[in-house]
Design a protein around this motif. Structure first.
Motif, PDB file in Angstrom:
ATOM      1  N   ILE A  80      49.689  46.551  40.042  1.00  0.00           N
ATOM      2  CA  ILE A  80      48.363  45.976  40.337  1.00  0.00           C
ATOM      3  C   ILE A  80      48.054  44.851  39.345  1.00  0.00           C
ATOM      4  CG2 ILE A  80      45.874  46.466  40.344  1.00  0.00           C
ATOM      5  CD1 ILE A  80      46.750  49.411  41.200  1.00  0.00           C
ATOM      6  N   VAL A  81      48.198  45.169  38.050  1.00  0.00           N
ATOM      7  CA  VAL A  81      47.833  44.188  37.013  1.00  0.00           C
ATOM      8  C   VAL A  81      48.642  42.906  37.201  1.00  0.00           C
ATOM      9  CG1 VAL A  81      47.865  43.721  34.520  1.00  0.00           C
ATOM     10  CG2 VAL A  81      47.112  45.963  35.362  1.00  0.00           C
ATOM     11  N   SER A  82      49.916  43.039  37.543  1.00  0.00           N
ATOM     12  CA  SER A  82      50.752  41.837  37.654  1.00  0.00           C
ATOM     13  C   SER A  82      50.369  40.986  38.867  1.00  0.00           C
ATOM     14  CB  SER A  82      52.234  42.211  37.704  1.00  0.00           C
ATOM     15  OG  SER A  82      52.476  42.903  38.902  1.00  0.00           O
ATOM     16  N   GLN A  83      49.691  41.591  39.843  1.00  0.00           N
ATOM     17  CA  GLN A  83      49.310  40.794  41.033  1.00  0.00           C
ATOM     18  C   GLN A  83      47.915  40.181  40.935  1.00  0.00           C
ATOM     19  OE1 GLN A  83      50.253  42.405  44.854  1.00  0.00           O
ATOM     20  NE2 GLN A  83      52.178  43.263  44.117  1.00  0.00           N
ATOM     21  N   VAL A  84      47.156  40.577  39.910  1.00  0.00           N
ATOM     22  CA  VAL A  84      45.784  40.038  39.782  1.00  0.00           C
ATOM     23  C   VAL A  84      45.787  38.507  39.682  1.00  0.00           C
ATOM     24  CG1 VAL A  84      43.731  39.951  38.295  1.00  0.00           C
ATOM     25  CG2 VAL A  84      44.743  42.160  38.887  1.00  0.00           C
ATOM     26  N   PRO A  85      46.606  37.890  38.807  1.00  0.00           N
ATOM     27  CA  PRO A  85      46.517  36.432  38.670  1.00  0.00           C
ATOM     28  C   PRO A  85      46.779  35.674  39.976  1.00  0.00           C
ATOM     29  CG  PRO A  85      47.759  37.361  36.840  1.00  0.00           C
ATOM     30  CD  PRO A  85      47.538  38.474  37.832  1.00  0.00           C
ATOM     31  N   SER A  86      47.825  36.053  40.726  1.00  0.00           N
ATOM     32  CA  SER A  86      48.128  35.272  41.938  1.00  0.00           C
ATOM     33  C   SER A  86      47.032  35.452  42.978  1.00  0.00           C
ATOM     34  CB  SER A  86      49.506  35.634  42.492  1.00  0.00           C
ATOM     35  OG  SER A  86      49.579  37.021  42.690  1.00  0.00           O
ATOM     36  N   LEU A  87      46.476  36.665  43.064  1.00  0.00           N
ATOM     37  CA  LEU A  87      45.398  36.892  44.038  1.00  0.00           C
ATOM     38  C   LEU A  87      44.174  36.022  43.685  1.00  0.00           C
ATOM     39  CD1 LEU A  87      44.295  40.370  45.347  1.00  0.00           C
ATOM     40  CD2 LEU A  87      42.609  38.736  44.571  1.00  0.00           C
ATOM     41  N   ILE A  88      43.851  35.948  42.408  1.00  0.00           N
ATOM     42  CA  ILE A  88      42.656  35.216  41.970  1.00  0.00           C
ATOM     43  C   ILE A  88      42.840  33.708  42.094  1.00  0.00           C
ATOM     44  CG2 ILE A  88      41.252  34.684  39.895  1.00  0.00           C
ATOM     45  CD1 ILE A  88      40.613  37.392  41.317  1.00  0.00           C
ATOM     46  N   GLN A  89      44.051  33.240  41.786  1.00  0.00           N
ATOM     47  CA  GLN A  89      44.280  31.791  41.802  1.00  0.00           C
ATOM     48  C   GLN A  89      44.076  31.189  43.181  1.00  0.00           C
ATOM     49  OE1 GLN A  89      47.986  31.699  39.794  1.00  0.00           O
ATOM     50  NE2 GLN A  89      47.030  31.311  37.809  1.00  0.00           N
ATOM     51  N   LYS A  90      44.206  32.002  44.219  1.00  0.00           N
ATOM     52  CA  LYS A  90      44.024  31.480  45.586  1.00  0.00           C
ATOM     53  C   LYS A  90      42.547  31.268  45.915  1.00  0.00           C
ATOM     54  CE  LYS A  90      48.130  33.694  47.450  1.00  0.00           C
ATOM     55  NZ  LYS A  90      48.359  35.129  47.288  1.00  0.00           N
ATOM     56  N   LEU A  91      41.636  31.759  45.047  1.00  0.00           N
ATOM     57  CA  LEU A  91      40.231  31.814  45.438  1.00  0.00           C
ATOM     58  C   LEU A  91      39.358  30.642  44.999  1.00  0.00           C
ATOM     59  CD1 LEU A  91      39.663  35.594  44.939  1.00  0.00           C
ATOM     60  CD2 LEU A  91      39.456  34.346  47.067  1.00  0.00           C
ATOM     61  N   GLY A  92      39.894  29.717  44.246  1.00  0.00           N
ATOM     62  CA  GLY A  92      39.045  28.589  43.839  1.00  0.00           C
ATOM     63  C   GLY A  92      39.133  28.372  42.349  1.00  0.00           C
ATOM     64  N   GLU A  93      38.800  27.139  41.950  1.00  0.00           N
ATOM     65  CA  GLU A  93      39.187  26.717  40.606  1.00  0.00           C
ATOM     66  C   GLU A  93      38.534  27.473  39.472  1.00  0.00           C
ATOM     67  OE1 GLU A  93      36.998  22.867  39.625  1.00  0.00           O
ATOM     68  OE2 GLU A  93      37.709  22.609  41.685  1.00  0.00           O
ATOM     69  N   ASN A  94      37.233  27.802  39.585  1.00  0.00           N
ATOM     70  CA  ASN A  94      36.726  28.507  38.407  1.00  0.00           C
ATOM     71  C   ASN A  94      36.558  30.009  38.600  1.00  0.00           C
ATOM     72  OD1 ASN A  94      34.152  28.567  39.533  1.00  0.00           O
ATOM     73  ND2 ASN A  94      33.735  26.518  38.763  1.00  0.00           N
ATOM     74  N   THR A  95      37.308  30.579  39.540  1.00  0.00           N
ATOM     75  CA  THR A  95      37.343  32.038  39.640  1.00  0.00           C
ATOM     76  C   THR A  95      38.381  32.542  38.637  1.00  0.00           C
ATOM     77  OG1 THR A  95      36.987  31.754  41.996  1.00  0.00           O
ATOM     78  CG2 THR A  95      37.590  33.964  41.261  1.00  0.00           C
ATOM     79  N   VAL A  96      37.991  33.502  37.828  1.00  0.00           N
ATOM     80  CA  VAL A  96      38.917  34.046  36.827  1.00  0.00           C
ATOM     81  C   VAL A  96      38.822  35.564  36.822  1.00  0.00           C
ATOM     82  CG1 VAL A  96      39.023  32.045  35.252  1.00  0.00           C
ATOM     83  CG2 VAL A  96      37.178  33.698  34.998  1.00  0.00           C
ATOM     84  N   ALA A  97      39.924  36.210  36.470  1.00  0.00           N
ATOM     85  CA  ALA A  97      39.911  37.671  36.338  1.00  0.00           C
ATOM     86  C   ALA A  97      40.842  38.062  35.207  1.00  0.00           C
ATOM     87  CB  ALA A  97      40.338  38.334  37.641  1.00  0.00           C
ATOM     88  N   THR A  98      40.429  39.063  34.477  1.00  0.00           N
ATOM     89  CA  THR A  98      41.173  39.474  33.284  1.00  0.00           C
ATOM     90  C   THR A  98      41.240  40.989  33.214  1.00  0.00           C
ATOM     91  OG1 THR A  98      40.168  37.585  32.148  1.00  0.00           O
ATOM     92  CG2 THR A  98      41.218  39.249  30.744  1.00  0.00           C
TER      93      THR A  98
END
Ligand code: GLV
Ligand code: MN
Ligand code: MN
Length: 417
Positions: A246-264
């Motif tokens: 799950i943790v390893s897939q968070v960045p790619s999922l978030i990057q598809k959502l728009g430039e200033n969406t971030v998740a940590t």
């Protein structure tokens, strides 16, 4: 007059109150180090002629009465709790600036129509109990639920309510901290930027126009504790294998959502946490932020779906809990325009910007118009011991706010009378 040497002295004094000397500031809510920092600030507030009191949530105030004691309060301040091994300026810069403004007002001997209150907010970071912006949430009617007081715990298993009691507060009275509508005229916060934009653009002051929305989610993955030597690979329910996918897939999922969406994912706790036991339980947090609430909703839904899809084939269960949800806010133009007007008079260039960090101001926006001012962070570093902002820049921000507060507390600006 705002005096930079007093700002420096206060920030250096506060930096002594840490649980990790030499390794940055660790000053969590309701701890002995926070008590010492509060005692120091209460002493400085009294010396500045303020009436010091603490509300039912533990927010510390210094009040300067107005000519009209019933008039709505102009509030200025920030927080003094920190993250684990954080820096000495996050929150503290704004608190120290507010105390210095009170000293300057005392020296100027200026009376105002509206009372002015310096505030030191409780548990802004959420580092101890998970859900931050605690002091400001307690001031709004939507505030803190009774469950939050009993069901959130620190790493030692102490609940938020128990910690309050040990600190001399009564959690059953927390609603007394609520500020009724119309009793706060404005809330002003000075803060370090915590990012690289002002420094790169060569500005000393940023006037914040909007603050991102944020959500803190706690996920627990449940598997089964088994012997690491005897349990065949295809018969395991390994919670950490699921969590790491799950943790390893968070960045790619978030990057598809728009430039200033971030998740940590900033916390990962494995239980039982032994080399020779298959992990039975993994708890982790997702800190999710974006400037558009619809994107936050969409991201949260996608993340939850991804958790379910990864857990199912691995025969794992999960729980999903939102610890904190705050919508993005616009700070409003009136206070920003007053601050900008003061800056123009003083010949200081300012830059309008967005805040990617959360601040008490975003919660206070439910109660009253807000202002948020940034000063540069060296190399954009924050939430780490290297965090640095120049004392002169903090003094400059305090100077702008001194004039702004005089304007607001004499009846001009939003809700002027
Ligand atoms: C506060 O520092 C936050 O943005 O998490
Ligand atoms: Mn912070
Ligand atoms: Mn902060």
């Amino acid at each position: 007059m705002i005096r930079v040497e007093r700002i420096k002295r206060d920030l250096e004094a506060l930096a002594q109150f840490t649980a990790t000397p030499g390794k940055g500031i660790t000053r969590m809510a309701f701890t002995p180090e926070e008590r010492r920092a509060r005692d120091y600030l209460a002493g400085e507030m009294k010396a500045a002629g303020l009436e010091v009191y603490t509300d039912a949530a533990g927010n510390l105030f210094g009040r300067r009465p107005g000519k009209n004691p019933k008039a709505a309060v102009v509030m200025v301040g920030s927080h003094i709790d920190s993250v684990q091994n954080g820096g000495r300026f996050d929150g503290a810069a704004g608190v120290v600036a507010a105390v210095e403004i009170a000293r300057a007002l005392q020296e100027l001997g200026k009376e105002t129509v509206h009372p002015i209150e310096v505030v030191v907010m409780t548990e802004e970071e959420g580092s101890r109990f998970g859900a931050g912006l605690y002091g400001s949430r307690a001031m709004t009617g939507e505030g803190i639920s009774p469950e939050e007081l009993t069901n959130t715990f620190d790493d030692e298993g102490i609940s938020n309510g128990e910690a309050m009691k040990a600190f001399g507060l009564d959690p059953d009275k927390i609603r007394q901290a609520v500020r009724p509508a119309g009793t706060v005229k404005a809330f002003l916060e000075l803060h370090i930027e915590q990012g690289p934009i002002l420094e790169a653009a060569g500005f000393k002051i940023g006037i914040v126009e909007s603050i991102i929305g944020l959500r803190t989610i706690q996920v627990v993955i449940y598997g089964s504790a088994d012997h690491a030597g005897t349990t065949p690979m295809d018969m395991r329910r390994d919670a950490l294998v699921g969590a790491s996918k799950i943790v390893s897939q968070v960045p790619s999922l978030i990057q598809k959502l728009g430039e200033n969406t971030v998740a940590t994912v900033g916390i990962l706790q494995v239980k039982p946490g032994c080399a020779n036991i298959v992990p039975a339980e993994v708890k982790f947090t997702i800190d999710l932020r974006a400037s558009d609430n619809e994107i936050i909703e969409k991201a949260a839904a996608k993340l939850k779906k991804m958790v379910a899809e990864i857990c199912s084939p691995l025969n794992l269960e999960y729980s999903w809990e939102e610890l904190l949800a705050v919508q993005p806010v616009a700070t409003g133009v009136e206070i920003a325009n007053i601050v900008e007007g003061v800056a123009v008079q003083k010949g200081i260039d300012t830059m309008r910007m967005q805040s990617g960090a959360g601040h008490d101001a975003m919660v206070m926006a439910k109660l009253c118009p807000i202002g948020l001012l940034f000063v540069p962070s060296k190399n954009g570093k924050s939430h780490c011991p290297e965090e640095w902002s120049d004392y002169e820049d903090i003094a400059l921000g305090a100077d702008l706010y001194l004039e702004t507060i005089l304007t607001l507390a004499n009846g001009q600006g939003p809700q002027g009378d």
